[in-house]
Every structure is written in C-alpha cells, then in structure tokens.
Design an enzyme around this catalytic site. Structure first.
Site, short mmCIF file in Angstrom:
data_model
loop_
_atom_site.label_atom_id
_atom_site.label_comp_id
_atom_site.label_asym_id
_atom_site.label_seq_id
_atom_site.Cartn_x
_atom_site.Cartn_y
_atom_site.Cartn_z
N LYS A 38 4.59 8.51 -5.36
CA LYS A 38 4.49 7.55 -4.25
C LYS A 38 5.86 7.24 -3.67
O LYS A 38 6.51 8.11 -3.11
CB LYS A 38 3.77 6.29 -4.73
CG LYS A 38 2.44 6.46 -5.48
CD LYS A 38 1.55 7.56 -5.05
CE LYS A 38 0.13 7.45 -5.59
NZ LYS A 38 -0.10 8.13 -6.88
N ASP A 66 2.93 -1.50 -14.47
CA ASP A 66 2.93 -0.47 -13.44
C ASP A 66 3.62 -1.05 -12.20
O ASP A 66 3.11 -1.97 -11.57
CB ASP A 66 1.50 -0.04 -13.12
CG ASP A 66 1.43 1.18 -12.21
OD1 ASP A 66 2.31 1.31 -11.33
OD2 ASP A 66 0.49 1.98 -12.35
#
Length: 411
Positions: free
Chosen positions: A221, A196
């Site tokens: 994000k 990630d």
C-alpha cells in the site's frame, strides 16, 4: 561491497533527524562512501564462499537466534542486501530496532503467528474490524491458532496463559475505527501487541512509541505507493526480528530484491504523498458529509488518505459510475481507488461478523490519491447520481471528532 556495508549500514547520523529526512536517507547512509548515489539492486540468489567451515559456523549462528549473518551474504532465503536496506529504513521510520520484510502483508502476519505458535502460544486476542484476509486467517485457524474476538475494553479478560498475541488495526480496514493504542498496550500486559499501521503509516502515527511491540504493514500500500509492488513488513525489536527471520528462512516467504528496491524508493516520497493525499481526503470527507446522497462518512481522527462512506442509494451504482476514480481493490497508490468492502475485501468474513464490525452493505471505501480535489469531486458527484429534490439531513462526519476508544486501566 564490503561486508560491513552489506548488512549493517553504519549509522552515520550525528543528530536526530526529522521523519522527512529519514525517509530520504535511511538505508542509504553508506552510498556516498562507495561512490554511489542510487542504491544498487542485488539480484543474486546465491554467493560464492571458499571457506565452508566459516560458512557452516555462520549458518549455525543464524539457527541459534536468527541474527543477520556477519560478513557477505550466503543465500537469498537468508537475506538480501537490497531488501536489508529497506528493512533498515522502515525500522528507522517506525522507531524500532529492526524490521523484517516478506513477500506480502499476509506472509508477514503468518510469520508472526507461526513464531508465537512455535513457542506454544497459539491463542490470539483480536479486535474487529481487521483487514478481511487477516480476519479470515485468524477465524479459520489455518495456522493452528485460536482467536478470541473482543472489543478494546475486553482485552485483559480475554487473555489466557497460552495467549501469544493481541492484534488491532487502527485506523481499521475498512471503517477507519480507531483504538487508543497506548491503553490497549497497557491492557495486554506482557503479551505482545501487534498493531497494523498500514492505513496511518509512520507519517501519522508510530505505534511502537505507544507500546506496540510489533508493527505490521502491508507494504503493497502506502510504503510502495505506486501500485506496482507486493510486500509486507513487521517492525519490531531485534529479538523478535530474529524469530521472524528464522520463520522466513524456513517457509520461504522472502521479498524479491526488485521489490525491496522499489519499496526503498517509495519511502523517500512517503511523507509528501501521505500529507498531500490526506489534505485532499479531508476536503472530500467534508463535502461528502454535507451531501444529502450520503448517509454517513467515516474519517479517522489521526487523519490520512482513506475515507469510508455509506450511501442512501445503491453503492454498486457508485462503483459503476466512476470514471476518473479507479474501481479496484488495494489502496495507497498515487491514484484514487474505490471499492465495496462487503463484496470484495471483506467478502470472506462471515456476514454477521462483518456487519457487527460496522461493515454495512452500503459502505464504500476510498483510497484518495494525488489528483486535484476538484477533478475527484466532479467524478464522485457524477457517480453518486441525482441529488434529491428536497434538502435532506447532512451526513455525519462521525470519526473526525470522536474520542478514541478507551480501555479500562489494569490494576
């Protein structure tokens, strides 16, 4: 738009390009040839075809290996030209053959798990901490998976014949702990490593260059960067991308074209935003580390715009005391956000597991935006409350100088 420019986006580069250049131009290489400057938004859900036999053959080909159908689009669940532009660009930035976009980061992770489970590989090895919902998805076995939690040094011993995936997050949410991705990838052997990369982005690290086969982003994000789009994406090789496209088609976790457009636009400023916010975050981390009201500061060696810090006082009072900083979940926006992980993002994780992963009840996580550092510090200083009357030991900037976790070499 002709079929060649609908999905393939011919690579017109004549020499390697810097990341900042790729961020601006990747996924847009065909525009000038069409007399366009801004990428178009294709909102169609379906497309006309007068040759049903050819259409059937293209659908059969997709069912075989999940490759993008040749020729014009067929149906929105099979793919969309606007989303394909973003996928092309993100793959360029991460240095992978392909990427596959989804409606959210959790939809992207779910697709990876389903793709491996469909091959009979239901076991996952994972290292805490992870994003709270990722932790919950694995722990609860909601998709029929079984997880073994371990530290980086225990990955090799945790592998089983039915292990389909090893998952890490570095820097991790919310403690910003880092792992040595190259060493972890070595420990995985033939099992794919999923890294990630949401916090670091390809601006600060490219996990595929260190051996990760799959690179996950919550594109909500930093990739979007403005708090107005929800998406997820997995960068990977073309073989795995085909499997992910098949899962996306079957489950319907598709990304809306407008979101794809916003993400492509967000990528163009990604290097500038990440580097500017990172400079401010590093300065704030230094000030927090020297503040007697702060017990400990976590800031990753790789840098970035995320800070985690533990306070001596009430963390909820800090949340309630900010005025310029926004107390809200999520991260990676142009404005600064702060939240209390034990109450919000990691509330769903068992309390003992949460604390064992370093997520203390006094930990705050801050996503630094693009505001002036002095304005941000004035707001934090006020929210932290009165300073103690006598000098106290400064907080420890623990992660900044720490060596990354290591994994014993496989022999």
């Amino acid at each position: 738009m002709d079929s060649a420019s609908t999905h393939a986006y011919d690579d017109v580069r004549t020499a390697p390009r810097a990341l900042a250049t790729e961020a601006v131009h990747a996924g847009r290489d065909d525009l000038a040839r069409q007399g366009l400057h801004a990428p178009p938004i294709d909102l169609s859900t379906t497309y006309p075809s007068y040759d049903s036999r050819a259409e059937a053959a293209r659908i059969d080909a997709f069912a075989t290996d999940g490759a993008d159908p040749e020729g014009p689009p067929i149906y929105g669940r099979l793919g969309n030209p606007t989303v394909a532009r973003f996928e092309t660009a993100l793959a360029r930035l991460e240095g992978t053959e392909a990427s596959v976009a989804f409606a959210s980061g959790m939809a992207a992770l779910s697709a990876v798990l389903l793709a491996r489970s469909a091959m009979g590989l239901r076991h996952v090895v994972a290292v805490r901490p992870l994003y709270g919902c990722s932790d919950h998805l694995l722990t609860a076995g909601l998709l029929g998976t079984e997880v073994t939690w371990t530290d980086p040094a225990g990955i090799t011993d945790a592998l089983r014949p039915d292990t389909g995936l090893v998952m890490v997050e570095s820097p991790a949410n919310p403690t910003l702990a880092e792992v040595d991705l190259r060493a972890v990838a070595h420990a995985c052997g033939s099992v794919p490593l999923l890294a990630d990369n949401t916090f670091a982005t390809p601006v600060l690290q490219r996990p595929a260059e260190q051996g990760a086969r799959l690179v996950l982003h919550s594109a909500t994000k930093y990739l979007g960067g403005h708090g107005d789009v929800m998406a997820g994406v997995v960068a990977c090789d073309e073989e795995f991308a085909g499997r992910l496209r098949q899962v996306r088609f079957a489950t319907g976790g598709v990304l809306h074209p407008l979101a794809g457009y916003l993400l492509l636009r967000g990528l163009s400023t990604l290097p500038v935003r990440v580097r500017a916010a990172s400079a401010t975050a590093a300065e704030l981390a230094t000030r927090l580390a020297a503040d007697p009201r702060v017990a400990r500061v976590h800031y990753p060696r790789v840098g970035g715009a995320m800070i985690a810090f533990e306070v001596h006082g009430d963390p909820h009072a800090v949340i309630g005391g900010v005025r310029l900083v926004t107390p809200a979940v999520s991260l990676g926006s142009v404005d600064t956000l702060i939240q209390h992980p034990a109450s919000i993002s990691h509330r769903i994780v068992d309390a003992d597991d949460r604390r064992g992963a370093g997520v203390s009840d006094r930990l705050l996580r801050m996503s630094v935006g693009l505001e002036d550092v002095e304005d941000l510090w004035a707001d934090l200083d006020r929210a932290l409350g009165e300073r103690p009357p006598a000098p106290a030991a400064a907080g420890e900037l623990r992660e900044a100088l720490a060596e990354p976790a290591s994994v014993s070499p496989v022999v």
